[in-house]
Design a protein around this motif. Structure first.
Motif, PDB file in Angstrom:
ATOM      1  N   GLN A  18       0.834  -1.210   0.000  1.00 45.74           N
ATOM      2  CA  GLN A  18       0.000   0.000   0.000  1.00 45.74           C
ATOM      3  C   GLN A  18       0.865   1.256   0.000  1.00 45.74           C
ATOM      4  O   GLN A  18       0.560   2.226  -0.688  1.00 45.74           O
TER       5      GLN A  18
ATOM      6  N   ALA B  26       2.380   1.684  -3.483  1.00 44.34           N
ATOM      7  CA  ALA B  26       1.366   2.160  -4.423  1.00 44.34           C
ATOM      8  C   ALA B  26       1.077   3.633  -4.203  1.00 44.34           C
ATOM      9  O   ALA B  26       0.881   4.390  -5.170  1.00 44.34           O
ATOM     10  N   GLU B  27       1.058   4.064  -2.954  1.00 49.29           N
ATOM     11  CA  GLU B  27       0.827   5.465  -2.643  1.00 49.29           C
ATOM     12  C   GLU B  27       1.975   6.333  -3.145  1.00 49.29           C
ATOM     13  O   GLU B  27       1.758   7.437  -3.676  1.00 49.29           O
TER      14      GLU B  27
ATOM     15  N   LYS C 242       3.914   5.677  -5.689  1.00 51.99           N
ATOM     16  CA  LYS C 242       3.898   5.681  -7.153  1.00 51.99           C
ATOM     17  C   LYS C 242       2.862   6.677  -7.693  1.00 51.99           C
ATOM     18  O   LYS C 242       3.019   7.203  -8.776  1.00 51.99           O
ATOM     19  N   ARG C 243       1.798   6.916  -6.933  1.00 52.29           N
ATOM     20  CA  ARG C 243       0.760   7.846  -7.377  1.00 52.29           C
ATOM     21  C   ARG C 243       1.242   9.296  -7.326  1.00 52.29           C
ATOM     22  O   ARG C 243       0.722  10.136  -8.005  1.00 52.29           O
ATOM     23  N   ARG C 244       2.218   9.567  -6.504  1.00 55.89           N
ATOM     24  CA  ARG C 244       2.709  10.952  -6.360  1.00 55.89           C
ATOM     25  C   ARG C 244       3.572  11.304  -7.472  1.00 55.89           C
ATOM     26  O   ARG C 244       4.143  11.494  -8.221  1.00 55.89           O
TER      27      ARG C 244
END
Length: 66
Positions: free
Chosen positions: A58, A61-62, A64-66
């Motif tokens: 998690q 993934a967080e 990578k979103r930034r």
């Protein structure tokens, strides 16, 4: 709830994580009175590792979103 299962039924805890062969080996270990304690420790350690892996995925993934 999963920790309760790990305490009373260590083999079931491993099987619910998808580790069938480990669960069967844990069941054999659990059938002996002396082996029940290592089986419980194994199940709890595996459960903690599963939660840590989930938390790390998690976080990655967080990031990578930034």
């Amino acid at each position: 709830m999963r920790y309760v299962i790990a305490f009373f039924f260590p083999f079931l805890s491993l099987m619910l994580q998808g580790k069938i062969m480990s669960g069967l080996l844990c069941l054999v270990l659990q059938l002996t009175l002396i082996g029940w304690i290592p089986a419980f420790i194994w199940a709890v350690t595996s459960l903690n590792r599963m939660y840590a892996d989930r938390r790390n995925r998690q976080l990655i993934a967080e990031l990578k979103r930034r």
